[in-house]
Design a protein around this motif. Structure first.
Motif, PDB file in Angstrom:
ATOM      1  N   GLY A  71       0.823  -1.209   0.000  1.00 21.81           N
ATOM      2  CA  GLY A  71       0.000   0.000   0.000  1.00 21.81           C
ATOM      3  C   GLY A  71       0.854   1.256   0.000  1.00 21.81           C
ATOM      4  N   GLY A  72       1.935   1.230   0.769  1.00 24.90           N
ATOM      5  CA  GLY A  72       2.851   2.370   0.779  1.00 24.90           C
ATOM      6  C   GLY A  72       3.488   2.604  -0.578  1.00 24.90           C
ATOM      7  N   LEU A  73       3.829   1.514  -1.260  1.00 23.10           N
ATOM      8  CA  LEU A  73       4.411   1.636  -2.604  1.00 23.10           C
ATOM      9  C   LEU A  73       3.396   2.205  -3.591  1.00 23.10           C
ATOM     10  CD1 LEU A  73       6.898   1.057  -4.408  1.00 23.10           C
ATOM     11  CD2 LEU A  73       5.876  -1.169  -4.886  1.00 23.10           C
ATOM     12  N   VAL A  74       2.157   1.757  -3.487  1.00 28.22           N
ATOM     13  CA  VAL A  74       1.110   2.272  -4.378  1.00 28.22           C
ATOM     14  C   VAL A  74       0.925   3.776  -4.164  1.00 28.22           C
ATOM     15  CG1 VAL A  74      -1.386   2.222  -4.830  1.00 28.22           C
ATOM     16  CG2 VAL A  74      -0.098   0.089  -4.664  1.00 28.22           C
ATOM     17  N   ILE A  75       0.888   4.200  -2.910  1.00 26.14           N
ATOM     18  CA  ILE A  75       0.716   5.627  -2.623  1.00 26.14           C
ATOM     19  C   ILE A  75       1.941   6.416  -3.074  1.00 26.14           C
ATOM     20  CG2 ILE A  75       0.558   7.315  -0.765  1.00 26.14           C
ATOM     21  CD1 ILE A  75      -1.233   5.319   0.733  1.00 26.14           C
ATOM     22  N   ARG A  76       3.117   5.891  -2.781  1.00 25.54           N
ATOM     23  CA  ARG A  76       4.358   6.611  -3.087  1.00 25.54           C
ATOM     24  C   ARG A  76       4.567   6.797  -4.589  1.00 25.54           C
ATOM     25  NH1 ARG A  76      10.022   5.848  -0.259  1.00 25.54           N
ATOM     26  NH2 ARG A  76      11.223   7.187  -1.609  1.00 25.54           N
ATOM     27  N   THR A  77       4.295   5.763  -5.356  1.00 15.28           N
ATOM     28  CA  THR A  77       4.541   5.848  -6.798  1.00 15.28           C
ATOM     29  C   THR A  77       3.379   6.458  -7.566  1.00 15.28           C
ATOM     30  OG1 THR A  77       3.694   3.616  -7.174  1.00 15.28           O
ATOM     31  CG2 THR A  77       6.068   3.842  -6.771  1.00 15.28           C
ATOM     32  N   GLY A  78       2.226   6.556  -6.915  1.00 18.94           N
ATOM     33  CA  GLY A  78       1.058   7.077  -7.615  1.00 18.94           C
ATOM     34  C   GLY A  78       0.585   6.134  -8.707  1.00 18.94           C
ATOM     35  N   ALA A  79       0.776   4.834  -8.474  1.00 21.70           N
ATOM     36  CA  ALA A  79       0.468   3.825  -9.488  1.00 21.70           C
ATOM     37  C   ALA A  79      -1.000   3.806  -9.890  1.00 21.70           C
ATOM     38  CB  ALA A  79       0.879   2.447  -8.980  1.00 21.70           C
ATOM     39  N   LEU A  80      -1.868   4.222  -9.015  1.00 22.75           N
ATOM     40  CA  LEU A  80      -3.303   4.186  -9.312  1.00 22.75           C
ATOM     41  C   LEU A  80      -3.901   5.580  -9.430  1.00 22.75           C
ATOM     42  CD1 LEU A  80      -4.381   1.250  -6.962  1.00 22.75           C
ATOM     43  CD2 LEU A  80      -3.887   1.173  -9.406  1.00 22.75           C
ATOM     44  N   GLU A  81      -3.103   6.517  -9.895  1.00 23.61           N
ATOM     45  CA  GLU A  81      -3.619   7.877 -10.101  1.00 23.61           C
ATOM     46  C   GLU A  81      -4.766   7.855 -11.093  1.00 23.61           C
ATOM     47  OE1 GLU A  81      -0.720  10.737 -11.195  1.00 23.61           O
ATOM     48  OE2 GLU A  81       0.428  10.489  -9.371  1.00 23.61           O
ATOM     49  N   GLY A  82      -5.666   8.753 -10.921  1.00 20.03           N
ATOM     50  CA  GLY A  82      -6.819   8.813 -11.807  1.00 20.03           C
ATOM     51  C   GLY A  82      -8.062   8.240 -11.160  1.00 20.03           C
ATOM     52  N   ILE A  83      -7.877   7.444 -10.128  1.00 21.69           N
ATOM     53  CA  ILE A  83      -9.016   6.908  -9.390  1.00 21.69           C
ATOM     54  C   ILE A  83      -9.299   7.876  -8.248  1.00 21.69           C
ATOM     55  CG2 ILE A  83      -9.887   4.981  -8.017  1.00 21.69           C
ATOM     56  CD1 ILE A  83      -7.957   3.167  -9.563  1.00 21.69           C
ATOM     57  N   ASP A  84     -10.551   8.304  -8.136  1.00 20.96           N
ATOM     58  CA  ASP A  84     -10.910   9.293  -7.117  1.00 20.96           C
ATOM     59  C   ASP A  84     -10.608   8.767  -5.717  1.00 20.96           C
ATOM     60  OD1 ASP A  84     -11.799  11.036  -9.055  1.00 20.96           O
ATOM     61  OD2 ASP A  84     -13.886  10.362  -8.931  1.00 20.96           O
ATOM     62  N   ILE A  86      -8.030   7.654  -4.249  1.00 13.18           N
ATOM     63  CA  ILE A  86      -7.330   6.371  -4.140  1.00 13.18           C
ATOM     64  C   ILE A  86      -6.406   6.320  -2.931  1.00 13.18           C
ATOM     65  CG2 ILE A  86      -5.402   6.962  -5.657  1.00 13.18           C
ATOM     66  CD1 ILE A  86      -7.173   3.555  -5.290  1.00 13.18           C
ATOM     67  N   ASP A  87      -5.780   7.450  -2.596  1.00 11.99           N
ATOM     68  CA  ASP A  87      -4.903   7.458  -1.420  1.00 11.99           C
ATOM     69  C   ASP A  87      -5.687   7.148  -0.157  1.00 11.99           C
ATOM     70  OD1 ASP A  87      -2.799   8.001  -3.053  1.00 11.99           O
ATOM     71  OD2 ASP A  87      -2.524  10.081  -2.410  1.00 11.99           O
ATOM     72  N   ALA A  88      -6.899   7.685  -0.065  1.00 14.49           N
ATOM     73  CA  ALA A  88      -7.733   7.411   1.103  1.00 14.49           C
ATOM     74  C   ALA A  88      -8.156   5.945   1.138  1.00 14.49           C
ATOM     75  CB  ALA A  88      -8.966   8.320   1.098  1.00 14.49           C
ATOM     76  N   TRP A  89      -8.475   5.374  -0.020  1.00 14.43           N
ATOM     77  CA  TRP A  89      -8.877   3.962  -0.065  1.00 14.43           C
ATOM     78  C   TRP A  89      -7.710   3.043   0.285  1.00 14.43           C
ATOM     79  CZ3 TRP A  89     -13.579   2.266   0.168  1.00 14.43           C
ATOM     80  CH2 TRP A  89     -14.618   3.049  -0.305  1.00 14.43           C
ATOM     81  N   VAL A  90      -6.542   3.343  -0.234  1.00 12.07           N
ATOM     82  CA  VAL A  90      -5.366   2.521   0.074  1.00 12.07           C
ATOM     83  C   VAL A  90      -5.007   2.658   1.549  1.00 12.07           C
ATOM     84  CG1 VAL A  90      -2.903   2.207  -0.403  1.00 12.07           C
ATOM     85  CG2 VAL A  90      -4.489   2.584  -2.287  1.00 12.07           C
TER      86      VAL A  90
END
Length: 132
Positions: A71-84, A86-90
């Motif tokens: 989850g930290g990697l997803v937030i850090r890299t912004g891998a799922l940008e574009g999803i409303d 997403i940082d809060a969901w992760v």
């Protein structure tokens, strides 16, 4: 006794080696994720503890480490940008993953205590009265 060597290596890897080797890079998180998966499989395969519930709790804790790092990697890299949001969901998923272990631990302790009491042929209230 042999498992203490593996556990010490795991602790050293996560606390010292990664910090020295790749401070502040995505490679540090990826290396941690790979190590988490390796140790997760080691715990699952060898089941090093005498009590099965301890093995379950430790493997669950290893999953907790993995999901927190992922989850930290997803937030850090912004891998799922574009999803409303997403940082809060992760973040919510990371909190949930960490909460599972905290809820599972008391449950497993209660299950072990119930099994022990069943073997001792007494009830919890009787044991509490006797022990106090």
């Amino acid at each position: 006794w042999y498992w203490e060597i593996i556990e010490t290596c795991r602790r050293l890897f996560f606390t010292a080696l990664l910090v020295i080797a790749t401070t502040g890079e995505n490679l540090q998180v990826v290396g941690s994720i790979i190590a988490a998966v390796i140790f997760m499989k080691l715990y699952g395969y060898f089941a090093p503890y005498l009590d099965y519930s301890d093995d379950i709790l430790q493997e669950t804790a290893q999953y907790q480490v993995f999901f927190t790092l992922f989850g930290g990697l997803v937030i850090r890299t912004g891998a799922l940008e574009g999803i409303d949001n997403i940082d809060a969901w992760v973040t919510a998923f990371i909190i949930l993953a960490n909460t599972v272990t905290m809820v599972l631990a008391p449950y497993l302790v209660s299950m072990v205590l119930q099994a022990y009491l069943a073997l001792q042929c007494c009830t919890l209230s009787l044991c509490v009265v006797v022990c106090v």
